[in-house]
Design a protein around this motif. Sequence first.
Motif, mmCIF file in Angstrom:
data_model
loop_
_atom_site.group_PDB
_atom_site.id
_atom_site.type_symbol
_atom_site.label_atom_id
_atom_site.label_comp_id
_atom_site.label_asym_id
_atom_site.label_seq_id
_atom_site.Cartn_x
_atom_site.Cartn_y
_atom_site.Cartn_z
ATOM 1 N N LEU A 199 0.990 -1.315 0.138
ATOM 2 C CA LEU A 199 -0.148 -0.229 0.063
ATOM 3 C C LEU A 199 0.954 1.269 0.060
ATOM 4 N N SER A 200 1.793 1.144 0.921
ATOM 5 C CA SER A 200 2.689 2.501 0.794
ATOM 6 C C SER A 200 3.305 2.591 -0.641
ATOM 7 N N LEU A 201 4.082 1.563 -1.153
ATOM 8 C CA LEU A 201 4.596 1.681 -2.314
ATOM 9 C C LEU A 201 3.606 2.347 -3.579
ATOM 10 N N MET A 202 2.501 1.924 -3.509
ATOM 11 C CA MET A 202 1.525 2.151 -4.430
ATOM 12 C C MET A 202 1.007 3.861 -4.137
ATOM 13 N N VAL A 203 1.146 4.136 -3.108
ATOM 14 C CA VAL A 203 0.708 5.861 -2.642
ATOM 15 C C VAL A 203 2.107 6.478 -3.446
ATOM 16 N N ILE A 204 3.352 6.135 -3.080
ATOM 17 C CA ILE A 204 4.697 6.426 -3.770
ATOM 18 C C ILE A 204 4.541 6.758 -5.353
ATOM 19 N N MET B 87 8.029 1.420 -8.588
ATOM 20 C CA MET B 87 7.281 1.478 -7.317
ATOM 21 C C MET B 87 6.006 0.717 -7.496
ATOM 22 N N MET B 88 5.446 0.720 -8.857
ATOM 23 C CA MET B 88 4.115 0.114 -8.934
ATOM 24 C C MET B 88 4.350 -1.288 -9.014
ATOM 25 N N PHE B 89 5.237 -1.554 -9.861
ATOM 26 C CA PHE B 89 5.591 -3.083 -9.922
ATOM 27 C C PHE B 89 5.939 -3.823 -8.668
ATOM 28 N N LEU B 90 6.939 -2.964 -7.955
ATOM 29 C CA LEU B 90 7.073 -3.717 -6.593
ATOM 30 C C LEU B 90 5.986 -3.758 -5.605
ATOM 31 N N SER B 91 5.162 -2.697 -5.713
ATOM 32 C CA SER B 91 3.846 -2.598 -5.229
ATOM 33 C C SER B 91 3.142 -4.083 -5.230
#
Length: 576
Positions: free
Chosen positions: A20-25, A61-65
Amino acid sequence: MVWKISMHLNCMIFLFLGSLSLMVISLQKLCFDMVTVIEWDILMLNSSSVVFTMIFDWKSMMFLSFVLLISSMVLYYSGGYMYGDPNFNRFMYLVLAFVVSMGMMILSPNLISILLGWDGLGLVSYALVIYYQNEKSADAGMLTVLSNRIGDVAILLSIGLMFTLGGWNFMFYTYYMIDETSFLLKMLVVIAAMTKSAQIPFSAWLPAAMAAPTPVSALVHSSTLVAAGVYLMIRFSPALENSKMQTFILIISCLTMFMAGLGANFEYDLKKIIALSTLSQLGVMLSILSLGFPDMSFFHLMTHALFKALLFMCAGSIIHNVSECQDIRYMGSLVKFMPLSVTYMSVANLALCGFPFLSGFYSKDLILEMAFMSLLNMLVFFLYVLSTGLTVCYTFRLIFYSLSGMVKLRVMICVNDNSKLMVDSMGILGISAVVSGSLLSWLIFPEPSMICLSMFMKSLVLFVSFMGGVLGYILNLMNVNSLLNSLGMYFCILFMGSMWFMPYLSTLNLNKMNLGLGANYYMVIDKGWSEFMGAQGLYSMVFKVSWFLGIMQMSGVKLFMKSFMFTVIVIFFVYI
């Protein structure tokens, strides 16, 4: 058992919050068009800096999320699937090590630092494939690791070639790589991506890797490891524009897509059918990337990861309930016994087919329409159309054999949806498989794409999908394999069902030749001339010299020399 449950729950919560944090970033960086690069200088070598680099942009960031989201659900699912396994702790640590390696690979735009994650993926995937420690798992693991080592060697060679550019950060140099000077470098990177994403002729390892536990297949062999090659090609996509490599990638990916779709229609192993569908979708991603649309490839990579992980989880739930049997001919009417799992599996199957308003529809339909608008030759066009029809065909074949039809389950099997851990994790991914396509399409493509096609071309995908579903159900109602066999077409069944004999070519002939050649080299060079003239020979010579010098320096030599000289003098005077 209390510790095991708390362990996988803690891992799930940690990874889910991280997702969730990485998706916000990622959304922040996408909205404000921001990129953050962090570099650590390690050493300077001939004016080239060896640095450890990490890039934080919306794609990474999106892929890692998404990787963390799928990993959290897989770990939660493993609490039910791997219940009672004596090596549960080792399994959890291996999965977490895989997530760390995948994160290293995603965040590295530098070929030297990307090698850490790239090799980590290969090593941990090998350890996961051989997890059950039997002969079949050992063979599959060896095929997997040897196939991926080809790509690792290609990455090492490309590191050596990038030395001439003055650095290894390919984000800075991809725009300056023209065919005349960097063709070999791009060829090596493409080969590395082909091995990781199991394109022809390296396709045999992906179905073989299904010997791993099903949670591993859901995470490793559907959404993350096999997507690493596609992700690397997306990062390298500026170097491929107007390049000779584009045509090569297009032909290879379309052939892989067709071959996998054809093979899945003759396969009876549930996990191998889903693995072949993964192979087909990887061909779709690389084909649209070679046509110059990397963002669409990334879009399909994201949506495919969610519904394919869900599909593997549903398959694992079914296999777990039917006494670990993976043959779809021993299943049937599972909708009566496992309504929740069958519902989620139907959602994932329809998303794979591109059913309207599910996640796969938004990416696959856009990809096919943009491909039909591009400059395609007739071969590639027909491969696209046939592969689309075959995808729907093997999906409805799977539904016919396992979810509907007659009850063919063995006696005294308790089939139900009682595992709360497995059902809950499938539920979250099921919701994601429904809504992720529309959300990602609004985020990645805020402006609508201009599609200009004739009525025939526009309705072609719908018609082919419909005909594929009808044929997939009717032909298997007629038992098409027995029909072809009775017509003396067993060789065709064998050829199409064995991935065009690729497993035989990958394991039997070439491996015997290469292993025999390696054994000869080992006997002649490693244990022959290299042993005699190399380190052992040098050690033997140095030891003899040092031994002689030690003897010379001992006081016993002096006494010996004195007695020898005295004896010589006595003999001399006696004879005189």
